[in-house]
Design a protein around this motif. Structure first.
Motif, PDB file in Angstrom:
ATOM      1  N   THR A  23       0.528  -1.106  -0.370  1.00  0.00           N
ATOM      2  CA  THR A  23      -0.308   0.281   0.701  1.00  0.00           C
ATOM      3  C   THR A  23       0.959   1.338   0.021  1.00  0.00           C
ATOM      4  O   THR A  23       2.356   1.065   0.130  1.00  0.00           O
ATOM      5  CB  THR A  23      -0.432  -0.247   1.148  1.00  0.00           C
ATOM      6  N   ILE A  24       0.395   1.895  -0.500  1.00  0.00           N
ATOM      7  CA  ILE A  24       1.352   3.454  -0.038  1.00  0.00           C
ATOM      8  C   ILE A  24       1.163   4.067   1.426  1.00  0.00           C
ATOM      9  O   ILE A  24       2.316   4.149   1.429  1.00  0.00           O
ATOM     10  CB  ILE A  24      -0.293   4.521  -0.698  1.00  0.00           C
ATOM     11  N   ASP A  25       0.394   3.904   2.229  1.00  0.00           N
ATOM     12  CA  ASP A  25       1.178   4.028   3.629  1.00  0.00           C
ATOM     13  C   ASP A  25       2.039   2.814   3.718  1.00  0.00           C
ATOM     14  O   ASP A  25       2.242   3.752   5.009  1.00  0.00           O
ATOM     15  CB  ASP A  25      -0.455   3.054   4.919  1.00  0.00           C
ATOM     16  N   LEU A  26       1.911   2.121   3.981  1.00  0.00           N
ATOM     17  CA  LEU A  26       3.336   0.201   4.117  1.00  0.00           C
ATOM     18  C   LEU A  26       4.696   1.676   3.455  1.00  0.00           C
ATOM     19  O   LEU A  26       5.423   1.159   4.014  1.00  0.00           O
ATOM     20  CB  LEU A  26       2.708  -0.235   3.564  1.00  0.00           C
ATOM     21  N   CYS A  27       4.558   2.059   2.475  1.00  0.00           N
ATOM     22  CA  CYS A  27       6.236   2.250   1.584  1.00  0.00           C
ATOM     23  C   CYS A  27       6.330   3.606   2.683  1.00  0.00           C
ATOM     24  O   CYS A  27       7.592   4.270   3.154  1.00  0.00           O
ATOM     25  CB  CYS A  27       5.765   2.857   0.097  1.00  0.00           C
ATOM     26  N   ARG A  28       5.388   4.489   2.755  1.00  0.00           N
ATOM     27  CA  ARG A  28       5.809   5.794   3.421  1.00  0.00           C
ATOM     28  C   ARG A  28       6.162   5.232   4.406  1.00  0.00           C
ATOM     29  O   ARG A  28       7.402   5.894   5.539  1.00  0.00           O
ATOM     30  CB  ARG A  28       4.535   5.934   3.339  1.00  0.00           C
ATOM     31  N   ARG A  29       5.105   4.444   5.539  1.00  0.00           N
ATOM     32  CA  ARG A  29       6.377   3.680   6.967  1.00  0.00           C
ATOM     33  C   ARG A  29       7.430   3.415   6.725  1.00  0.00           C
ATOM     34  O   ARG A  29       8.116   3.899   7.712  1.00  0.00           O
ATOM     35  CB  ARG A  29       4.845   3.131   7.195  1.00  0.00           C
ATOM     36  N   LEU A  30       7.296   2.425   5.601  1.00  0.00           N
ATOM     37  CA  LEU A  30       9.209   2.312   5.136  1.00  0.00           C
ATOM     38  C   LEU A  30      10.230   2.881   5.540  1.00  0.00           C
ATOM     39  O   LEU A  30      10.804   2.852   6.668  1.00  0.00           O
ATOM     40  CB  LEU A  30       9.132   0.911   4.506  1.00  0.00           C
ATOM     41  N   SER A  31       9.629   3.726   4.080  1.00  0.00           N
ATOM     42  CA  SER A  31      10.822   5.018   4.078  1.00  0.00           C
ATOM     43  C   SER A  31      10.814   5.788   5.536  1.00  0.00           C
ATOM     44  O   SER A  31      11.835   5.408   5.972  1.00  0.00           O
ATOM     45  CB  SER A  31      10.370   5.849   3.073  1.00  0.00           C
ATOM     46  N   GLU A  32       9.668   5.695   6.127  1.00  0.00           N
ATOM     47  CA  GLU A  32      10.178   6.853   7.459  1.00  0.00           C
ATOM     48  C   GLU A  32      10.809   5.836   8.203  1.00  0.00           C
ATOM     49  O   GLU A  32      11.728   6.620   9.494  1.00  0.00           O
ATOM     50  CB  GLU A  32       8.894   7.473   7.590  1.00  0.00           C
ATOM     51  N   THR A  33      10.227   4.841   8.592  1.00  0.00           N
ATOM     52  CA  THR A  33      11.502   3.767   9.683  1.00  0.00           C
ATOM     53  C   THR A  33      12.748   3.626   9.362  1.00  0.00           C
ATOM     54  O   THR A  33      13.804   3.498   9.854  1.00  0.00           O
ATOM     55  CB  THR A  33      11.175   1.973   9.378  1.00  0.00           C
ATOM     56  N   ILE A  34      13.215   3.614   7.313  1.00  0.00           N
ATOM     57  CA  ILE A  34      14.802   3.615   7.237  1.00  0.00           C
ATOM     58  C   ILE A  34      15.291   4.774   7.687  1.00  0.00           C
ATOM     59  O   ILE A  34      16.520   5.036   8.479  1.00  0.00           O
ATOM     60  CB  ILE A  34      14.542   3.575   5.836  1.00  0.00           C
ATOM     61  N   ARG A  35      14.655   5.901   7.187  1.00  0.00           N
ATOM     62  CA  ARG A  35      15.358   7.821   8.425  1.00  0.00           C
ATOM     63  C   ARG A  35      15.172   7.397   8.730  1.00  0.00           C
ATOM     64  O   ARG A  35      16.588   8.019   9.684  1.00  0.00           O
ATOM     65  CB  ARG A  35      14.561   8.223   7.264  1.00  0.00           C
ATOM     66  N   ARG A  36      14.674   7.434  10.481  1.00  0.00           N
ATOM     67  CA  ARG A  36      14.830   7.379  11.447  1.00  0.00           C
ATOM     68  C   ARG A  36      15.543   6.511  12.044  1.00  0.00           C
ATOM     69  O   ARG A  36      16.729   6.848  12.801  1.00  0.00           O
ATOM     70  CB  ARG A  36      13.353   7.199  12.425  1.00  0.00           C
ATOM     71  N   THR A  37      15.735   5.210  11.595  1.00  0.00           N
ATOM     72  CA  THR A  37      16.624   4.023  11.998  1.00  0.00           C
ATOM     73  C   THR A  37      18.544   4.531  12.078  1.00  0.00           C
ATOM     74  O   THR A  37      19.048   3.790  11.958  1.00  0.00           O
ATOM     75  CB  THR A  37      16.308   2.848  12.342  1.00  0.00           C
ATOM     76  N   GLY A  38      18.473   5.180  10.969  1.00  0.00           N
ATOM     77  CA  GLY A  38      19.355   5.244  10.136  1.00  0.00           C
ATOM     78  C   GLY A  38      20.214   4.243   9.060  1.00  0.00           C
ATOM     79  O   GLY A  38      21.817   3.958   8.955  1.00  0.00           O
ATOM     80  N   ARG A  39      19.400   2.566   9.081  1.00  0.00           N
ATOM     81  CA  ARG A  39      19.804   1.537   8.226  1.00  0.00           C
ATOM     82  C   ARG A  39      19.616   1.860   6.784  1.00  0.00           C
ATOM     83  O   ARG A  39      19.647   2.681   6.319  1.00  0.00           O
ATOM     84  CB  ARG A  39      18.307   0.985   8.263  1.00  0.00           C
ATOM     85  N   VAL A  40      20.438   1.267   6.002  1.00  0.00           N
ATOM     86  CA  VAL A  40      20.748   0.582   4.733  1.00  0.00           C
ATOM     87  C   VAL A  40      19.510   0.412   3.919  1.00  0.00           C
ATOM     88  O   VAL A  40      19.425  -1.234   4.490  1.00  0.00           O
ATOM     89  CB  VAL A  40      22.329  -0.022   4.157  1.00  0.00           C
ATOM     90  N   PHE A  41      18.819   0.944   3.405  1.00  0.00           N
ATOM     91  CA  PHE A  41      17.884   0.289   2.708  1.00  0.00           C
ATOM     92  C   PHE A  41      18.281   0.322   1.258  1.00  0.00           C
ATOM     93  O   PHE A  41      18.314   0.676   0.384  1.00  0.00           O
ATOM     94  CB  PHE A  41      16.117   0.688   2.729  1.00  0.00           C
ATOM     95  N   GLN A  42      18.014  -1.904   0.471  1.00  0.00           N
ATOM     96  CA  GLN A  42      17.631  -1.160  -0.787  1.00  0.00           C
ATOM     97  C   GLN A  42      16.987  -2.497  -1.215  1.00  0.00           C
ATOM     98  O   GLN A  42      16.922  -3.154  -1.179  1.00  0.00           O
ATOM     99  CB  GLN A  42      19.714  -1.739  -1.644  1.00  0.00           C
ATOM    100  N   ALA A  43      15.781  -1.486  -2.720  1.00  0.00           N
ATOM    101  CA  ALA A  43      14.517  -2.490  -2.724  1.00  0.00           C
ATOM    102  C   ALA A  43      15.622  -3.113  -4.004  1.00  0.00           C
ATOM    103  O   ALA A  43      16.351  -3.192  -4.708  1.00  0.00           O
ATOM    104  CB  ALA A  43      13.836  -1.092  -3.476  1.00  0.00           C
ATOM    105  N   GLY A  44      14.703  -4.583  -4.283  1.00  0.00           N
ATOM    106  CA  GLY A  44      15.685  -5.598  -5.364  1.00  0.00           C
ATOM    107  C   GLY A  44      14.825  -4.963  -7.194  1.00  0.00           C
ATOM    108  O   GLY A  44      14.244  -5.472  -7.237  1.00  0.00           O
ATOM    109  N   THR A  45      14.804  -3.651  -7.026  1.00  0.00           N
ATOM    110  CA  THR A  45      15.006  -2.985  -8.457  1.00  0.00           C
ATOM    111  C   THR A  45      15.574  -2.804  -8.753  1.00  0.00           C
ATOM    112  O   THR A  45      16.399  -2.050  -9.079  1.00  0.00           O
ATOM    113  CB  THR A  45      14.284  -1.613  -8.162  1.00  0.00           C
TER     114      THR A  45
END
Length: 426
Positions: A141-163
């Motif tokens: 969902t749009i909401d989950l994409c937003r929440r995931l992005s904000e979680t990565i930003r807040r925690t400072g983790r490295v995130f790579q989508a499989g695109t």
């Protein structure tokens, strides 16, 4: 221009130049001391994961130490793959992926569950201090994409989508033509997707297996409950609305719309209008560039209107001076040919897609703490644009969107569809 957009644009232009020259990824060390290896856990190991993991395991500075999957057969297949790579029997297997996240010695996770789990598992992993490589679609969902992005930003983790097409040379070279003005003023972008579909049916219930064989509750996760059927866990869950995302538009759209976003230098925004018709969806960016999302009747067969030899997931960028089309074959078609003079020769196409290079980019960014090619901001915007396009098709009407708020303007029904209820699986 915001600092975030400046960083994204600079990173994107550097990536284009490096990938086009075939030097984007540093080669992995010939060998790596145990203390220097990135220790990897795997969450969900079906056929796609085994393919991606096979590419990751080629890097000497990564070591897979544990695999979580709710199905015993898949756990054993994954363990066999890893143990064969290392010549030992040390890979641990668990049913509940939270046991992977509890381990302090694990640096990163590869998440390749079904779509329903990607965002939830990724957020829990980030909260547990793990860097994340997640298969797409990263949020249903749009909401989950937003929440995931904000979680990565807040925690400072490295995130790579499989695109991974962001790390493939011919796609990057096409984007370079758009960014450097060789196509002239960009006018129209073309993406390709399956014909959308919504399936709200249930398969008939079958006896629920022993959780050690297949933990059905954990398989469902945040998705609504329904009775067990073997077809679901065999991978034939796609198309069922509770498990899939964006009416299947994101199966290819997560790649092709993403590449159009990149070409338009729109990694920090999305189109503002979306209009459906019988053969596709037309979206428009605030800068006036048009994005046409084409429905392909036979995406893996004949693709009328496209250069067939360029392969699957084709995209085309058109400007006032010319156009460029690329696909999964590794080739490129530039019109007129003159605007492509001086470009470096593309590397010879390997079989399949270059998940090895995309994972190399992820591993390098774990060490440098830089944004990977398909980082959380890139994912959030291209996925949101794809979801918005799917919702305009579902509602069969034009939708207008505020890119900053990621909300639909004057459409309460569309805004409600940015969310889905989540089952308490824990």
């Amino acid at each position: 221009m915001s600092n975030r957009r400046t960083v994204l644009k600079a990173a994107g232009l550097a990536a284009v130049s490096q990938i086009a020259l075939g030097t984007a990824m540093r080669p992995a060390p010939a060998s790596a001391a145990a203390s220097e290896r990135i220790r990897l856990g795997v969450i969900g190991i079906g056929p796609r994961c085994r393919y991606v993991l096979g590419g990751m395991l080629k890097h000497a500075d990564v070591q897979c130490v544990t695999i979580a999957d709710v199905q015993a057969s898949r756990r054993e297949q994954g363990k066999q793959l890893v143990d064969q790579q290392y010549g030992d029997t040390n890979c641990e297997t668990v049913i509940d992926f939270r046991r992977v996240l509890d381990r302090k010695d694990i640096d990163a996770v590869l998440i390749a569950t079904g779509d329903r789990w990607h965002a939830t598992a990724s957020m829990l992993a980030a909260e547990a201090g793990k860097d994340v490589y997640s298969e797409k679609p990263c949020g249903i969902t749009i909401d989950l994409c937003r929440r995931l992005s904000e979680t990565i930003r807040r925690t400072g983790r490295v995130f790579q989508a499989g695109t991974q097409r962001r790390t493939v040379a011919n796609f990057a070279q096409a984007v370079e033509l758009a960014h450097t003005g060789k196509l002239g003023k960009l006018q129209k972008l073309h993406a390709t997707v399956y014909i959308p579909e919504i399936n709200t049916t249930w398969l008939p219930g079958q006896p629920t297996p022993d959780p050690k064989v297949c933990d059905w509750n954990m398989w469902l996760g945040p998705a609504p409950w329904r009775p067990f059927h073997q077809d679901y866990v065999n991978g034939r869950w796609r198309g069922y609305v509770d498990f899939d995302s964006g009416a299947r538009l994101l199966d290819w759209g997560a790649h092709t719309v993403d590449l159009c976003q990149w070409a338009n230098q729109s990694d920090d925004t999305i189109p503002v209008e979306y209009s459906p018709d019988e053969t596709g969806i037309t979206a428009r960016y605030e800068n006036g560039v048009e994005l046409r999302i084409h429905f392909l009747e036979t995406p893996f067969g004949e693709r009328p209107g496209w250069v067939q030899s360029l392969g699957t997931c084709p995209v085309r960028f058109e400007g006032t001076e010319g156009s460029v089309e690329v696909g999964d074959s590794g080739g490129i078609v530039i019109k007129p040919e003159s605007i492509g003079r001086g470009l470096p020769q593309l590397p010879k196409k390997e079989s399949g897609l270059d998940v090895e290079a995309h994972s190399r980019n992820f591993l390098d960014c774990i060490k440098s703490r830089e944004l990977p090619n398909a980082n959380h901001i890139v994912m959030r915007r291209s996925h949101t644009a794809s979801h918005a396009a799917a919702l305009c098709w579902l509602l069969q009407r034009k939708l207008r969107m505020d890119p900053s708020a990621e909300t639909f303007i004057g459409d309460d029904e569309a805004n409600r569809l940015r969310f889905r209820p989540e089952r308490d699986w824990a």
